[in-house]
Motif scaffolding. Structure first.
Motif, short mmCIF file in Angstrom:
data_model
loop_
_atom_site.label_atom_id
_atom_site.label_comp_id
_atom_site.label_asym_id
_atom_site.label_seq_id
_atom_site.Cartn_x
_atom_site.Cartn_y
_atom_site.Cartn_z
N VAL A 48 -4.40 -19.30 41.14
CA VAL A 48 -4.88 -19.07 42.50
C VAL A 48 -4.20 -17.80 42.98
CG1 VAL A 48 -4.95 -19.91 44.88
CG2 VAL A 48 -5.19 -21.53 42.97
N THR A 49 -5.00 -16.75 43.29
CA THR A 49 -4.43 -15.47 43.72
C THR A 49 -4.88 -15.08 45.13
OG1 THR A 49 -6.24 -14.24 42.70
CG2 THR A 49 -4.25 -14.60 41.36
N ALA A 50 -5.85 -15.78 45.65
CA ALA A 50 -6.35 -15.56 47.01
C ALA A 50 -7.08 -16.84 47.40
CB ALA A 50 -7.30 -14.36 47.04
N LYS A 55 -7.76 -16.10 39.17
CA LYS A 55 -7.73 -14.96 38.25
C LYS A 55 -7.04 -15.41 36.98
CE LYS A 55 -8.15 -11.02 41.25
NZ LYS A 55 -7.65 -9.69 41.57
N ILE A 56 -7.48 -14.81 35.89
CA ILE A 56 -6.96 -15.18 34.58
C ILE A 56 -5.45 -14.96 34.53
CG2 ILE A 56 -7.31 -12.95 33.44
CD1 ILE A 56 -8.45 -14.67 31.04
N GLY A 57 -4.78 -15.89 33.89
CA GLY A 57 -3.34 -15.81 33.73
C GLY A 57 -3.00 -15.83 32.25
N PRO A 58 -1.83 -16.23 31.91
CA PRO A 58 -1.47 -16.28 30.50
C PRO A 58 -2.45 -17.18 29.73
CG PRO A 58 0.49 -16.54 31.84
CD PRO A 58 -0.69 -16.62 32.77
N ALA A 78 -12.57 -27.75 39.14
CA ALA A 78 -11.23 -28.36 39.08
C ALA A 78 -10.36 -27.88 40.23
CB ALA A 78 -10.56 -28.04 37.73
N ALA A 79 -10.44 -26.58 40.54
CA ALA A 79 -9.66 -26.03 41.65
C ALA A 79 -10.15 -26.56 43.00
CB ALA A 79 -9.72 -24.50 41.63
N ARG A 80 -11.45 -26.61 43.15
CA ARG A 80 -12.07 -27.02 44.42
C ARG A 80 -11.79 -28.49 44.74
NH1 ARG A 80 -16.67 -25.61 42.96
NH2 ARG A 80 -17.59 -27.59 42.40
N THR A 81 -11.89 -29.35 43.71
CA THR A 81 -11.75 -30.80 43.92
C THR A 81 -10.35 -31.31 43.70
OG1 THR A 81 -12.28 -31.36 41.62
CG2 THR A 81 -14.14 -31.16 43.17
N GLY A 82 -9.53 -30.54 42.94
CA GLY A 82 -8.21 -31.02 42.58
C GLY A 82 -8.26 -32.12 41.54
N LEU A 119 -1.48 -24.37 42.09
CA LEU A 119 -1.09 -23.10 41.49
C LEU A 119 -2.26 -22.47 40.72
CD1 LEU A 119 2.33 -24.23 39.99
CD2 LEU A 119 1.93 -23.03 42.17
N GLY A 120 -3.13 -23.31 40.21
CA GLY A 120 -4.25 -22.85 39.40
C GLY A 120 -4.82 -23.99 38.60
#
Length: 152
Positions: A48-50, A55-58, A78-82, A119-120
């Protein structure tokens, strides 16, 4: 191949003990998970960057999508619903984003830090259909929770 999640969890815990830097933890988890099972073609994090943006991470494997809004794809869901997204056939997932044409199934898990902060997401792709089970989802959720619980 039957993945020994207890061994994987102990290995990751020993490598990350006391670490609270999210990127360092993500790099280590992506590497260890990627090399732990032949089913895993691509393993990586979208951070999560904004607001409403990943955004892609490691990661380990071929290229991935650089940016994914919460409103699109399996990672966005997955991010939207947790909630964990266990997708046996990506072609049947409405709105799937094909970052790699070889991906047949996915397991995407939300990653939470201290205080439940998102976090992502951790994305595991396979070129095999129906490659993941509820056992995989439960074990990976436990590993992620134990690894990222100190990250603020």
């Amino acid at each position: 191949m039957s993945l020994d999640y207890d061994y994987l969890a102990k290995t990751i815990a020993s490598l990350t003990e006391g670490e609270d830097d999210a990127v360092a933890l993500m790099a280590t988890v992506a590497c260890e998970v990627h090399h732990s099972d032949d089913r895993f073609d691509w393993t990586g994090f979208y951070r999560v960057t904004a607001p409403e943006l990943l955004k892609i991470g490691p990661y380990q494997g071929g290229h991935g999508c650089l940016v994914i809004p919460f409103s699109r794809g399996v990672c966005g869901a997955a991010a939207r619903t947790g909630e964990v997204q266990l997708v046996p056939d990506v072609d049947a997932f409405s709105g799937h984003i094909a970052c790699a044409s070889s991906t047949r199934s996915e397991l995407v898990l939300p990653v939470f830090g201290a205080g439940g902060k998102l976090l992502g997401v951790f994305d595991i792709d396979s070129n095999q259909p129906d490659a993941f089970t509820a056992v995989d989802a439960k074990a990976m959720t436990k590993i992620l929770n134990e690894t990222f619980n100190l990250v603020k």
